[in-house]
Design a protein around this motif. Structure first.
Motif, short mmCIF file in Angstrom:
data_model
loop_
_atom_site.label_atom_id
_atom_site.label_comp_id
_atom_site.label_asym_id
_atom_site.label_seq_id
_atom_site.Cartn_x
_atom_site.Cartn_y
_atom_site.Cartn_z
N ALA A 105 18.45 33.39 22.45
CA ALA A 105 19.21 34.14 20.56
C ALA A 105 19.82 34.96 20.72
O ALA A 105 20.74 35.35 19.65
CB ALA A 105 17.36 35.14 20.49
N SER A 163 23.30 33.90 18.30
CA SER A 163 22.96 34.87 17.36
C SER A 163 24.63 34.73 16.48
O SER A 163 25.50 34.83 16.93
CB SER A 163 23.34 36.34 18.04
OG SER A 163 24.33 36.53 18.77
N THR A 164 23.96 35.48 15.08
CA THR A 164 25.80 35.81 14.43
C THR A 164 26.93 36.23 15.38
O THR A 164 27.66 35.69 15.16
CB THR A 164 25.55 36.74 13.62
OG1 THR A 164 24.69 35.83 12.50
CG2 THR A 164 26.47 36.51 12.26
N ASP A 187 21.21 40.64 19.97
CA ASP A 187 19.90 39.81 18.72
C ASP A 187 18.86 41.26 18.57
O ASP A 187 17.67 41.47 18.87
CB ASP A 187 19.60 39.09 19.94
CG ASP A 187 18.62 38.04 18.85
OD1 ASP A 187 18.53 37.60 17.72
OD2 ASP A 187 16.56 38.04 19.34
N LYS A 235 16.50 41.08 16.25
CA LYS A 235 15.18 40.74 16.01
C LYS A 235 14.61 39.99 17.16
O LYS A 235 13.13 40.22 17.34
CB LYS A 235 15.37 39.06 14.93
CG LYS A 235 15.92 39.60 14.25
CD LYS A 235 16.28 38.47 12.96
CE LYS A 235 15.20 37.54 12.55
NZ LYS A 235 15.01 36.16 12.11
N THR A 236 15.32 39.93 18.02
CA THR A 236 14.05 40.12 19.68
C THR A 236 13.63 41.37 20.15
O THR A 236 12.48 41.12 20.84
CB THR A 236 15.42 38.86 20.30
OG1 THR A 236 15.26 37.03 20.15
CG2 THR A 236 14.41 38.68 21.57
N LYS A 250 20.39 35.35 7.42
CA LYS A 250 20.04 36.04 8.73
C LYS A 250 20.85 37.22 9.08
O LYS A 250 20.12 38.33 9.92
CB LYS A 250 21.07 34.83 9.70
CG LYS A 250 20.80 35.20 10.86
CD LYS A 250 21.81 34.27 12.23
CE LYS A 250 22.19 32.47 11.53
NZ LYS A 250 22.84 31.62 12.05
N LEU A 263 18.83 40.61 10.70
CA LEU A 263 19.38 41.38 11.67
C LEU A 263 19.41 42.70 11.16
O LEU A 263 18.77 43.28 12.75
CB LEU A 263 20.77 40.19 12.22
CG LEU A 263 20.30 38.99 12.57
CD1 LEU A 263 21.78 38.42 12.87
CD2 LEU A 263 20.01 39.54 14.05
#
Length: 233
Positions: free
Chosen positions: A78, A82-83, A163, A165-166, A214, A218
């Motif tokens: 991730a 990631s972005t 990340d 989200k992770t 996305k 985030l």
């Protein structure tokens, strides 16, 4: 199909040759397409490149870290896709200078926006895949992420920041809760779409906004993490 001297000069160090039409498409943001009669843009290539990127990184991490469990492997993957990470790669390539943007994005700094740069990297990966073969595209992806992996200390220390989200998913697992689910909505015209996401965990609701789903998710995850950590104090 040489990229020398053209908009794809940033690809020269990688030794890949991409079909010029596909490369132009990969560099075309939807804002430019909207201002030119609905011309094609890079979102389909981005969709393809995202899948190729994820597979290449997953296989490489599996091979490089044979003792890590699934959760740790997921965190590293991730972080790499990631972005923030992809935007950093794009800046290293000078990719922003090659983008085809609409006037609005141009005026608001679109050439240096994380979301636009990250999406374009994925679109370029898709163009490389269609122009070459799976093995070449896989090597290209690994060459792209090599600088991030090489800086081992920075990579490990940045996992959480890269990340959220992770990190939120790990927090849910630690509490014995299901994986967080995101509710994301979009508004505005196609060339200037804005997204709003929210996620709830342990009674806390994080909210985020961005120019892509996305990015919005985030930001929502980071908001939820901040609230959860503040509540612990």
């Amino acid at each position: 199909m040489s990229n020398q001297g053209g908009p794809g000069g940033f690809l020269d160090p990688f030794g890949v040759e991409v079909d010029p039409a596909l490369l132009t498409l990969a560099l075309t943001h939807r804002s430019w397409a909207y201002e030119h009669g609905g011309a094609p843009h890079n979102e389909r290539l981005e969709f393809l490149g995202d899948s190729i990127l994820g597979q290449a990184v997953t296989v490489q991490l599996y091979r490089d870290f044979p003792t890590l469990n699934e959760g740790e492997l997921a965190k590293r993957r991730a972080a790499l896709v990631s972005t923030v990470a992809l935007a950093e790669i794009a800046r290293g390539l000078g990719l922003g200078a090659s983008l085809k943007l609409g006037r609005g994005e141009e005026m608001t700094g679109g050439r240096d926006k994380d979301s636009i740069l990250a999406d374009t990297v994925e679109a370029v990966i898709g163009a490389v895949f269609l122009s070459t073969d799976p093995a070449t595209a896989n090597r290209f992806v690994l060459d792209l992420i090599a600088p991030l992996l090489a800086n081992h200390e920075r990579f490990l220390s940045s996992l959480d920041a890269l990340d959220p989200k992770t990190s939120l998913q790990v927090e849910a697992s630690r509490r014995g809760l299901p994986h967080p689910q995101y509710e994301t909505t979009g508004s505005g015209p196609d060339h200037d779409r804005r997204y709003r996401a929210q996620v709830t965990l342990a009674g806390v609701t994080g909210i985020g906004e961005g120019t892509s789903k996305k990015t919005a998710e985030l930001h929502a995850a980071q908001d939820a993490l901040t609230q959860l950590r503040t509540a612990k104090r």
